[in-house]
Design a protein around this motif. Structure first.
Motif, short mmCIF file in Angstrom:
data_model
loop_
_atom_site.label_atom_id
_atom_site.label_comp_id
_atom_site.label_asym_id
_atom_site.label_seq_id
_atom_site.Cartn_x
_atom_site.Cartn_y
_atom_site.Cartn_z
N ALA A 72 67.29 68.30 67.89
CA ALA A 72 67.07 66.86 68.01
C ALA A 72 66.65 66.49 69.43
N LEU A 73 67.29 67.11 70.42
CA LEU A 73 66.93 66.83 71.82
C LEU A 73 65.50 67.26 72.12
N VAL A 74 65.12 68.43 71.60
CA VAL A 74 63.76 68.93 71.82
C VAL A 74 62.75 68.01 71.13
N PHE A 75 63.08 67.53 69.92
CA PHE A 75 62.18 66.65 69.18
C PHE A 75 61.97 65.34 69.94
N ILE A 76 63.05 64.74 70.44
CA ILE A 76 62.93 63.48 71.19
C ILE A 76 62.10 63.70 72.46
N VAL A 126 69.73 56.55 83.57
CA VAL A 126 71.10 57.03 83.77
C VAL A 126 71.76 57.35 82.44
N MET A 127 71.60 56.45 81.47
CA MET A 127 72.21 56.68 80.15
C MET A 127 71.54 57.86 79.44
N PHE A 128 70.25 58.04 79.66
CA PHE A 128 69.58 59.23 79.12
C PHE A 128 70.24 60.49 79.68
N ALA A 129 70.44 60.50 81.01
CA ALA A 129 71.04 61.67 81.67
C ALA A 129 72.45 61.92 81.15
N VAL A 130 73.24 60.86 80.96
CA VAL A 130 74.60 60.99 80.43
C VAL A 130 74.56 61.56 79.02
N PHE A 131 73.73 60.99 78.16
CA PHE A 131 73.65 61.43 76.77
C PHE A 131 73.22 62.89 76.66
N ILE A 132 72.18 63.27 77.42
CA ILE A 132 71.69 64.64 77.34
C ILE A 132 72.72 65.62 77.89
N SER A 133 73.38 65.26 79.01
CA SER A 133 74.40 66.14 79.60
C SER A 133 75.55 66.36 78.63
N CYS A 134 76.01 65.28 77.99
CA CYS A 134 77.15 65.37 77.08
C CYS A 134 76.77 66.00 75.74
N SER A 135 75.49 66.18 75.50
CA SER A 135 75.04 66.77 74.23
C SER A 135 74.61 68.21 74.42
N PHE A 182 81.20 66.87 66.75
CA PHE A 182 79.96 67.05 65.99
C PHE A 182 79.00 68.00 66.72
N VAL A 183 78.86 67.81 68.03
CA VAL A 183 77.97 68.66 68.83
C VAL A 183 78.41 70.11 68.76
N LEU A 184 79.72 70.35 68.83
CA LEU A 184 80.23 71.72 68.83
C LEU A 184 80.14 72.36 67.44
N ARG A 185 80.19 71.53 66.40
CA ARG A 185 80.04 72.06 65.04
C ARG A 185 78.57 72.26 64.67
N LYS A 186 77.69 71.43 65.20
CA LYS A 186 76.26 71.50 64.88
C LYS A 186 75.42 71.67 66.16
N PRO A 187 75.66 72.73 66.93
CA PRO A 187 74.95 72.87 68.21
C PRO A 187 73.45 73.04 68.05
N ILE A 188 73.01 73.80 67.05
CA ILE A 188 71.58 74.04 66.88
C ILE A 188 70.87 72.75 66.47
N LEU A 189 71.49 72.01 65.56
CA LEU A 189 70.90 70.73 65.15
C LEU A 189 70.80 69.78 66.34
#
Length: 884
Positions: free
Chosen positions: A18-22, A435-444, A7-14
């Motif tokens: 989302a990351l910037v909004f959060i 830690v989970m924030f860092a994992v989620f952001i890195s993987c996204s 999903f991330v690779l198909r919708k990178p801009i979205l």
């Protein structure tokens, strides 16, 4: 995880939007962050010691914590100095006796000036030339708010008005309960067969003190001070060589407030504004302010430095712009998310909480490094084939590994939430979430950006002939491989010897929770504790309550004599190990009354032998009872309303060069208890409480929480690794490097005399949480290459070549990230950083040398199905993480 990465690779801009909004939503929460180091806030509210201490404060007031000052001047006994001291005291008295009409008049006049618009500083101050006290208040507020300023515009005046209103609210609450000083003190006279309290310095009809102005009047005032033996080291300090009075004591007690920080800052502001006097200030509220300031400074300083350090590590690892920028943005987002969440949820940053934001950066950097390292390892495949599908395969594999590593770290940190100490519990919760924030952001974010950017090999990693160069880290990995494959027996022998040595050091480990010991020996705050304590017998007190067993029991001479004998025992030379510099109690008043009724003959400064004398003294004594509770105001700190229980207020004294910590204080309480059990008559009972007693109870919670989190994290992490790899042996192997690192860490602490305190108590959970990441990366890669049919030696070599480099660079980021704590203002936080850096070295060596050496020596079989399919079959985690 596959579907999410797809999903991330198909919708990178979205994904990026989302990351910037959060980030934009959470970041403002940082402005709501507060600081605290009040030990009462850390204690469980159901704790008996906490409950009992607060119930005692309701009866006797908050006598254990106070602001105490040694005030002097080059010409102490001059009218000018006395006027300065009087002005100083009057500023405090504004917060003790509130005058509604006076404050409203001041505010009306200020509003009238403000309505005219811009005003010069000198003109504003000049408008209140007939109100010197408010003049000084205005100067203080302007200096603290604006610094040096010549003109105040309407906006400045509005800010100043808010400051004035806040001070007015403090005054209205009459937050200062008692002001003790030579100029405000009262003594007892026994003229005309009556006992009366009189002011050492009389007041005129307007309530202003009539200060001594001639040498004769000064002499008479000295005589008044020296008349009462209680005043020595209570109201004044003597030069031990000449016997001359060198310092006046000013002691301020507050009403029973849960949070004294704000009013303590108001008091500190007054103290700092009287620079014309030589004032040494200390006491628990003042030390707390220093802690608050240090914590704020540390937070503002440590985070940028750690970010800079890990950025340098990114540069040396990847040598590319994207290899620096992407992890930097990832960590910045993770930091804003967790700090914002902490602010919104009302978390107060403590001395241990200061380590959390830099820790998230240091730990989070490892996830970015592993993801980017995998990207560059698969770079050729990604560039030669379909970019999105190749990137999906590469990122799915490493993202799942990162997720599992982050999950084990999350669980290890969450074990700290079992602690009953709220500061440690909060640290565990928010560090786990971070830690989970860092994992989620890195993987996204990293996959999303990589799919958008054109593929480019980092030029600095290439030789001139365009082949990939051999780095220093590659050479280190080669040496580790030789050690694990060829010299594995020597490696295990050395590791075993080091563990045995560390276990012996564990028996030297001691626990410490006294916050003053967080400061360095040469810290000005700590120096003031020694200076003021040496002059007035200590700066922190605890309470010894002796119950006579019956109403009016403390009016018996036998009881009061017993109290006096106890006080002499407490401060005797033979009991110097008790570290008590002074005691105060109800018998002081009876002795003073007895002396006053016998023509001030100091030989009568003792307890009367006849009970009726004591009863008569109390009946004819004319004192104030403002709250009408049946006790004169001077008696309230020392007796209950039934005159059944007497309070001995004992001040703890720490000599310079001698540290009085939790262990010493506990020994003090134990020795006092043993003495009372042996010598207290059967009809009497006793109890000991106070702020220092809570610090001792705090030790119990720190140790208990440490053991709970240690064993729980080891068990849970071991089980998770066992489930992931499908073999019990894998779980046991994972525990070896982490357990060794924990044992070595605590062994070093024991041998070097480093205390287990609130800051260092979280090291075990961090060690396990971070150390398991390296272990999982190694074991997962080892299993992957072992499935290719390679020999054990070849599998170890291949594993270290692939995963070793990423582990080394993540460890370097962590090591230097933790070493940054050496610049902290707090000694335990500095030691925490040093110990964590050493522990990261230990866990890295454990994962890259000791673990493969054990595999080589035992030949353990780790072959099993792929972790994804095994998890789906046994844990059904696929549904949770969006897998199949």
């Amino acid at each position: 995880m596959d579907r999410y990465i797809d999903f991330v690779l198909r919708k990178p801009i979205l994904t990026l939007v989302a990351l910037v909004f959060i980030t934009a939503a959470l970041a403002p929460g940082m402005l709501k962050l507060e600081f605290s180091n009040a030990i009462e806030a850390f204690m469980p509210k159901s704790d008996y010691e906490y409950f009992y201490y607060n119930s005692i404060k309701d009866i006797y007031g908050d006598n254990g914590r106070f602001v105490i000052m040694a005030v002097t001047d080059d010409d102490l006994w001059s009218p000018e100095t006395f006027q300065k001291i009087d002005d100083f005291l009057v500023d405090f008295e504004e917060y003790k006796d509130f005058d509604e009409e006076r404050e409203e008049s001041r505010l009306r006049k200020f509003d009238s000036i403000m309505s005219r618009g811009e005003v010069r500083y000198s003109n504003l101050i000049g408008h209140f030339h007939n109100d010197k006290v408010f003049q000084r208040e205005l100067k203080r507020k302007i200096k603290s708010t604006f610094g040096k300023i010549d003109t105040l515009d309407r906006g400045d005046l509005k800010k100043l008005r808010k400051k004035i209103l806040l001070s007015t609210e403090f005054k209205r609450c009459e937050v200062i309960d008692t002001i003790v000083s030579p100029l405000t003190a009262q003594d007892i006279t026994g003229e005309n067969d009556t006992l009366e309290a009189y002011d050492l310095i009389e007041k005129d009809d307007n309530g202003k003190r009539i200060l001594p102005s001639t040498a004769k009047e000064m002499g008479e005032f000295k005589k008044k001070l020296r008349r009462n033996p209680t005043f020595e080291r209570g109201l004044y300090a003597l030069n031990p060589d000449t016997g001359e009075i060198t310092d006046f004591c000013v002691l301020i007690r507050f009403i029973n407030l849960t949070d004294q920080d704000t009013i303590a800052r108001e008091v500190a502001e007054i103290i700092n504004s009287h620079s014309e006097l030589d004032i040494k200030t200390t006491g628990v509220p003042i030390v707390n302010i220093a802690f608050h300031n240090y914590m704020h400074r540390d937070l503002c300083m440590l985070v940028p430095i750690v970010m800079f350090i890990v950025t340098i590590v990114f540069y040396f690892n990847f040598r590319s712009f994207r290899g620096i920028l992407l992890p930097f943005i990832t960590l910045s987002m993770a930091e804003l998310w967790i700090l914002g969440l902490m602010g919104y949820l009302g978390y107060k940053i403590t001395a241990v909480g200061i380590s959390l934001p830099p820790l998230i950066i240091a730990v989070g950097s490892s996830y970015s490094i592993h993801i980017l390292n995998q990207y560059y390892a698969d770079f050729q495949t990604i560039t030669e084939n379909n970019k999105r599908s190749s990137l999906s395969k590469s990122m799915s594999h490493i993202s799942l590994t990162v997720l599992l590593a982050g999950l084990t770290t999350f669980i290890a940190f969450m074990t700290l939430t079992t602690s009953q100490v709220s500061a440690i519990r909060g640290w565990g919760f928010f560090s786990a979430i971070g830690v989970m924030f860092a994992v989620f952001i890195s993987c996204s974010m990293i996959p999303a950006v990589l799919v958008l950017l054109p593929s480019k090999t980092p030029s600095l990693l290439l030789r001139r002939d365009k082949t990939v160069g051999v780095t220093v880290v590659d050479r280190i990995i080669t040496l580790m491989t030789k050690g694990a494959v060829i010299h594995y027996k020597k490696v295990l022998a050395v590791a075993s010897a080091l563990i045995v040595f560390s276990i012996i050091g564990l028996f030297h480990l001691r626990v410490e929770t006294v916050f003053l010991n967080y400061l360095k020996e040469n810290d000005p705050v700590r120096k003031n504790v020694h200076t003021v304590g040496s002059k007035f017998g200590g700066v922190e007190a605890f309470i010894i309550l002796i119950d006579s067993g019956k109403i009016d029991g403390i009016k018996n001479p036998e009881f009061l004599t017993m109290i006096e004998n106890m006080r002499k025992w407490l401060v005797s030379e033979e009991n110097s190990d008790l570290n008590i510099g002074r005691t105060d109690s109800f018998p002081d008043f009876i002795k003073t009354m007895h002396m006053a009724m016998n023509n001030d003959d100091t030989s009568f400064y003792k307890i009367p032998e006849n009970r009726m004398d004591i009863i008569d003294y109390l009946e004819i004594y004319a004192g104030d009872d403002d709250d009408s509770d049946g006790r004169f105001d001077q008696f309230e700190p020392f007796t209950d309303i039934d005159f059944k229980t007497c309070n001995i207020l004992a001040r703890l004294y720490e000599e310079e060069g001698k540290r009085v910590g939790t262990t010493e204080t506990k020994n003090t309480f134990n020795k006092i208890s043993e003495h009372l059990v042996r010598n207290l008559p059967d009809q009497y009972s006793y109890s000991i409480t106070g702020f220092p007693k809570m610090e001792i109870k705090f030790v119990y919670y720190v140790v208990k929480g440490q053991l709970q989190s240690l064993f729980l994290s080891l068990i849970v992490v071991g089980i998770i690794v066992m489930l992931l790899f499908g073999r019990i042996k894998a779980g046991l192997l994972a525990l070896i490097p982490m357990s060794a690192a924990v044992i070595i860490n605590f062994g070093i602490m024991g041998w070097l005399g480093i205390n287990l305190d609130m800051a260092t108590s979280i090291i075990a959970a961090i060690t396990i949480g971070i150390g398991v990441d390296d272990t999982i990366h190694f074991l997962n890669t080892f299993r992957h290459h072992g499935a290719r049919g390679l020999s054990v030696d070849e599998t170890i070599a291949e594993t270290l070549a692939v995963s070793g480099k990423a582990i080394v660079f993540t460890s370097i980021a962590l090591i230097f990230g933790f070493l940054i704590f050496l610049v902290s203002s707090f000694l335990p936080v500095q030691l925490f950083g040093l110990l964590m850096a050493m522990t990261m070295i230990t866990t890295t060596v454990g994962a890259l040398i000791i673990l493969p050496s054990i595999i080589k020596a035992t030949g353990v079989d780790l072959s099993q199905p792929e972790p994804e399919s095994w998890m789906r079959r046994y844990l059904n985690l696929g549904k949770i993480f969006g897998l199949e």
